[in-house]
Design a protein around this motif. Structure first.
Motif, mmCIF file in Angstrom:
data_model
loop_
_atom_site.group_PDB
_atom_site.id
_atom_site.type_symbol
_atom_site.label_atom_id
_atom_site.label_comp_id
_atom_site.label_asym_id
_atom_site.label_seq_id
_atom_site.Cartn_x
_atom_site.Cartn_y
_atom_site.Cartn_z
ATOM 1 N N LEU A 134 -12.400 8.841 5.977
ATOM 2 C CA LEU A 134 -11.985 8.217 4.958
ATOM 3 C C LEU A 134 -12.940 6.790 5.136
ATOM 4 O O LEU A 134 -12.284 5.591 5.991
ATOM 5 C CB LEU A 134 -10.469 7.580 4.380
ATOM 6 C CG LEU A 134 -9.675 9.601 4.540
ATOM 7 C CD1 LEU A 134 -7.922 9.257 3.861
ATOM 8 C CD2 LEU A 134 -10.531 10.502 3.277
ATOM 9 N N MET A 156 0.296 -1.540 0.275
ATOM 10 C CA MET A 156 0.324 -0.096 -0.073
ATOM 11 C C MET A 156 0.990 1.016 -0.110
ATOM 12 O O MET A 156 0.121 2.618 -0.947
ATOM 13 C CB MET A 156 -0.931 0.143 1.087
ATOM 14 C CG MET A 156 -2.218 -1.504 0.783
ATOM 15 S SD MET A 156 -2.948 -1.245 2.436
ATOM 16 C CE MET A 156 -3.610 1.030 2.703
ATOM 17 N N LEU A 173 -0.567 4.914 2.952
ATOM 18 C CA LEU A 173 -1.261 6.206 1.570
ATOM 19 C C LEU A 173 -0.884 7.250 1.144
ATOM 20 O O LEU A 173 -1.204 8.142 2.452
ATOM 21 C CB LEU A 173 -2.048 5.631 1.500
ATOM 22 C CG LEU A 173 -3.361 3.765 1.508
ATOM 23 C CD1 LEU A 173 -4.487 4.097 1.466
ATOM 24 C CD2 LEU A 173 -2.559 3.381 0.430
ATOM 25 N N THR A 214 -13.170 2.498 4.844
ATOM 26 C CA THR A 214 -11.974 2.163 4.422
ATOM 27 C C THR A 214 -12.700 0.619 5.159
ATOM 28 O O THR A 214 -13.743 0.232 5.955
ATOM 29 C CB THR A 214 -10.589 2.366 5.652
ATOM 30 O OG1 THR A 214 -9.714 0.818 4.866
ATOM 31 C CG2 THR A 214 -10.482 2.327 6.931
ATOM 32 N N LEU A 265 -3.319 10.673 -0.282
ATOM 33 C CA LEU A 265 -4.316 11.538 -0.040
ATOM 34 C C LEU A 265 -4.110 12.999 -1.029
ATOM 35 O O LEU A 265 -3.186 13.575 -1.204
ATOM 36 C CB LEU A 265 -4.933 12.032 1.731
ATOM 37 C CG LEU A 265 -6.204 12.432 1.814
ATOM 38 C CD1 LEU A 265 -7.161 12.003 1.275
ATOM 39 C CD2 LEU A 265 -6.644 12.778 2.857
ATOM 40 N N TYR A 281 -4.927 7.088 -2.279
ATOM 41 C CA TYR A 281 -6.243 5.995 -1.720
ATOM 42 C C TYR A 281 -7.233 6.603 -1.964
ATOM 43 O O TYR A 281 -7.613 7.816 -3.090
ATOM 44 C CB TYR A 281 -6.596 7.384 0.011
ATOM 45 C CG TYR A 281 -7.883 7.235 0.228
ATOM 46 C CD1 TYR A 281 -7.996 6.167 1.198
ATOM 47 C CD2 TYR A 281 -8.790 8.296 -0.099
ATOM 48 C CE1 TYR A 281 -9.451 5.519 1.619
ATOM 49 C CE2 TYR A 281 -10.137 7.912 0.656
ATOM 50 C CZ TYR A 281 -10.220 6.930 1.359
ATOM 51 O OH TYR A 281 -11.911 6.267 1.214
ATOM 52 N N GLY A 282 -7.842 5.814 -2.262
ATOM 53 C CA GLY A 282 -8.947 5.888 -3.526
ATOM 54 C C GLY A 282 -9.287 5.891 -5.011
ATOM 55 O O GLY A 282 -10.104 5.763 -6.104
ATOM 56 N N LEU A 289 -4.718 3.101 6.953
ATOM 57 C CA LEU A 289 -4.099 3.367 5.842
ATOM 58 C C LEU A 289 -2.874 4.236 5.548
ATOM 59 O O LEU A 289 -1.999 4.819 5.175
ATOM 60 C CB LEU A 289 -5.090 4.617 5.167
ATOM 61 C CG LEU A 289 -7.101 4.472 5.562
ATOM 62 C CD1 LEU A 289 -7.677 5.749 4.717
ATOM 63 C CD2 LEU A 289 -7.209 2.878 4.396
#
Length: 91
Positions: free
Chosen positions: A59, A7, A38, A61, A40, A12-13, A35
């Motif tokens: 966020l 990761m 990650l 998850t 953002l 993210y996303g 997270l």
């Protein structure tokens, strides 16, 4: 390679096929929590370097305390819009 290693450096996303950072975007690193590591995308958010501090974010998850549909809470570090620290999870 474990899940945390996999990761790191991913956005993210983002779609798994296009999860790397884009050169024309600004990112903050998520620090701590599920997270951790990650990135953002904060390109259009307040809190970009040189701007006012950003707002905390919740966020979605699947790997947080509350499982699928839960959220992890992150807030920008004071005076450092490039890192968002974890502040817990919420359903």
């Amino acid at each position: 390679m474990d899940e945390q290693e996999f990761m790191r450096g991913r956005v993210y996303g983002a779609d798994h096929d296009d999860a790397g950072p884009r050169p024309d975007h600004t990112y903050a690193q998520l620090v701590g929590g599920p997270l951790d590591g990650l990135l953002l995308d904060i390109t259009d958010r307040p809190g970009r370097p040189g701007r006012a501090p950003g707002e905390p974010v919740a966020l979605v998850t699947e790997i947080g305390r509350y499982g699928p549909g839960g959220r992890s809470l992150y807030a920008p570090r004071p005076h450092d819009g490039t890192r968002y620290d974890w502040h817990g999870d919420t359903p």
